[in-house]
Design an enzyme around this catalytic site. Sequence first.
Site, PDB file in Angstrom:
ATOM      1  N   GLU A   1       5.380   3.998  -0.401  1.00  0.00           N
ATOM      2  CA  GLU A   1       5.737   5.218   0.628  1.00  0.00           C
ATOM      3  C   GLU A   1       6.475   6.311   0.120  1.00  0.00           C
ATOM      4  OE1 GLU A   1       6.257   3.252   4.495  1.00  0.00           O
ATOM      5  OE2 GLU A   1       5.819   4.901   5.395  1.00  0.00           O
TER       6      GLU A   1
ATOM      7  N   GLU B   1      -5.573  -1.116  15.955  1.00  0.00           N
ATOM      8  CA  GLU B   1      -5.289  -0.586  14.650  1.00  0.00           C
ATOM      9  C   GLU B   1      -6.537  -0.368  13.885  1.00  0.00           C
ATOM     10  OE1 GLU B   1      -2.317  -0.457  12.930  1.00  0.00           O
ATOM     11  OE2 GLU B   1      -0.957  -1.424  14.125  1.00  0.00           O
TER      12      GLU B   1
ATOM     13  N   HIS C   1       2.595   4.868  16.401  1.00  0.00           N
ATOM     14  CA  HIS C   1       3.365   3.751  16.019  1.00  0.00           C
ATOM     15  C   HIS C   1       4.801   4.309  16.547  1.00  0.00           C
ATOM     16  CE1 HIS C   1       0.361   1.550  14.078  1.00  0.00           C
ATOM     17  NE2 HIS C   1       1.195   0.600  13.541  1.00  0.00           N
TER      18      HIS C   1
ATOM     19  N   LYS D   1      -7.134   1.010   4.143  1.00  0.00           N
ATOM     20  CA  LYS D   1      -5.707   0.726   3.635  1.00  0.00           C
ATOM     21  C   LYS D   1      -5.688   0.566   2.163  1.00  0.00           C
ATOM     22  CE  LYS D   1      -1.509  -1.408   4.779  1.00  0.00           C
ATOM     23  NZ  LYS D   1      -0.993  -2.450   5.638  1.00  0.00           N
TER      24      LYS D   1
ATOM     25  N   ASN E   1       1.093   5.183  10.181  1.00  0.00           N
ATOM     26  CA  ASN E   1       1.930   5.072  11.515  1.00  0.00           C
ATOM     27  C   ASN E   1       1.708   5.692  12.463  1.00  0.00           C
ATOM     28  OD1 ASN E   1       3.813   3.494  10.191  1.00  0.00           O
ATOM     29  ND2 ASN E   1       4.924   5.283   9.282  1.00  0.00           N
TER      30      ASN E   1
ATOM     31  N   HIS F   1       1.981  -6.023  19.961  1.00  0.00           N
ATOM     32  CA  HIS F   1       1.833  -4.819  18.976  1.00  0.00           C
ATOM     33  C   HIS F   1       0.683  -3.734  19.338  1.00  0.00           C
ATOM     34  CE1 HIS F   1       3.092  -2.627  15.716  1.00  0.00           C
ATOM     35  NE2 HIS F   1       1.827  -2.703  14.901  1.00  0.00           N
TER      36      HIS F   1
ATOM     37  N   ARG G   1      12.911 -15.274  -8.183  1.00  0.00           N
ATOM     38  CA  ARG G   1      12.982 -13.771  -8.628  1.00  0.00           C
ATOM     39  C   ARG G   1      11.592 -13.298  -8.421  1.00  0.00           C
ATOM     40  NH1 ARG G   1      16.789 -14.480 -12.528  1.00  0.00           N
ATOM     41  NH2 ARG G   1      18.640 -14.078 -11.778  1.00  0.00           N
TER      42      ARG G   1
ATOM     43  N   HIS H   1       5.842   1.566  18.860  1.00  0.00           N
ATOM     44  CA  HIS H   1       7.049   0.521  18.865  1.00  0.00           C
ATOM     45  C   HIS H   1       7.933   1.006  20.048  1.00  0.00           C
ATOM     46  CE1 HIS H   1       6.565   0.282  14.166  1.00  0.00           C
ATOM     47  NE2 HIS H   1       5.863  -0.715  14.853  1.00  0.00           N
TER      48      HIS H   1
ATOM     49  N   LYS I   1       4.230  -4.806   1.724  1.00  0.00           N
ATOM     50  CA  LYS I   1       5.509  -4.799   2.505  1.00  0.00           C
ATOM     51  C   LYS I   1       5.696  -6.092   3.090  1.00  0.00           C
ATOM     52  CE  LYS I   1       5.395   0.124   4.083  1.00  0.00           C
ATOM     53  NZ  LYS I   1       5.521   0.633   5.245  1.00  0.00           N
TER      54      LYS I   1
ATOM     55  N   ARG J   1       1.478   7.162   2.793  1.00  0.00           N
ATOM     56  CA  ARG J   1       1.389   5.801   3.684  1.00  0.00           C
ATOM     57  C   ARG J   1       1.738   6.245   5.216  1.00  0.00           C
ATOM     58  NH1 ARG J   1       2.298   0.223   0.921  1.00  0.00           N
ATOM     59  NH2 ARG J   1       2.147  -0.792   2.974  1.00  0.00           N
TER      60      ARG J   1
HETATM   61  N1  GLY Z   1       2.152  -5.870   4.422  1.00  0.00           N
HETATM   62  C1  GLY Z   1       1.669  -4.922   5.133  1.00  0.00           C
HETATM   63  C2  GLY Z   1       1.810  -3.388   4.660  1.00  0.00           C
HETATM   64  O1  GLY Z   1       2.108  -3.345   3.345  1.00  0.00           O
HETATM   65  O2  GLY Z   1       1.704  -2.403   5.110  1.00  0.00           O
END
Ligand code: GLY
Length: 361
Positions: free
Chosen positions: A237, A185, A249, A227, A246, A266, A121, A253, A143, A242
């Site tokens: 987000e 980026e 993107h 960032k 994008n 990418h 966990r 994408h 993320k 956040r």
């Molecule tokens: N790990 C990438 C992000 O959180 O944007």
Amino acid sequence: MKNIKVSLKDNSYKIISGSGVLRKLGARLKKLKIGSDAYIITNSYLKSKFGRILEKSLQDFGFTFCFKLVPDTEKSKSLSQTAKILSDITAYDQKKKIFIVAFGGGVIGDLAGFTASIYRRGTPYIQVPTTLLAQVDSSIGGKTAVDLEQGKNLAGTFYQPRLVLSDIDFLKSLPRRQLVSALAEVIKYAVIKDPGLFIYLEKNMGKIIAKDSGCLEFIVARCAAIKADIVSRDEKEELGLRTILNFGHTLGHAIEAAGSFKTYNHGEAIGLGMLCSCGISRKLGLLSPDDLKRIEVLIRRAGLPKRVKRVDFKKIINAHYHDKKFIGAKNKFVLASGIGRVMIKENIPLELIIEALRERF
Ligand code: GLY
């Protein structure tokens, strides 16, 4: 050496970047009290090239370690690879205080972060990103995800690392295409937030592509700081802050997916996505012709494509409907309104999207 903080109350952490910082890893980890036994997820190339430095730094501070090698392809970002690692960690984790080290690019970072978030966990982990893309983007923010058959990054968590350590020396052996694609980026950060960074990129693009250490140190630290600031204010987000990350993107994408993730990688697709997005901004009267020109010139000087080739136009339009920024029937675009300034707009008419994309063919 640069030291940047991601401020998230109990989940705060530092991003350390600079030339040779890998040698300082053991000392940093000791201070963090993160555990005593490192489970290092990496690939065979990185282990053979930099493994000795990593081992020595850990040994000098009394850590034990083991390496888990995974293939360096998107296929490693899977539930089956996660299951293999979990079973391997369980065998290793006897009377130990384990922490996980993600030692690699974005694939390894995501896989290791996701595994760390679910093992017992939640097991502490750190990011040691080895590509420019991972250093400026994927290692920061918490993320984590693996892919499902139905799509990329569909199974994931928010789980912050305890430290990000970005050694610029890793970038010296990066293939040119990977360096260039990450510059998309970097340019993104400049357009969304930082006119000073944009001017810096305009002045120094040649040196950056030649992998000048000072320039790489500067851009890694600057992008990480942008960032870190955005993530610190909107970790999950929830506030829409956040979302500006994008930029480029939505169509990027779609271009990447329509080319089956082979025609464009990418960063190259995001570069094209940013150009389309700027085209939409221009048509809406949000972006001046001069600023549009500067963005186009910078993207071209970075060595990124400015035209879409070998990808079917209709496939891109179809793919863009599957973007996660679609909410119900509404699309959502991050649009530049100047250099260092963006806004979020929903419901951009399809004709406008088609027109802007058409201009890139
Ligand atoms: N790990 C990438 C992000 O959180 O944007």
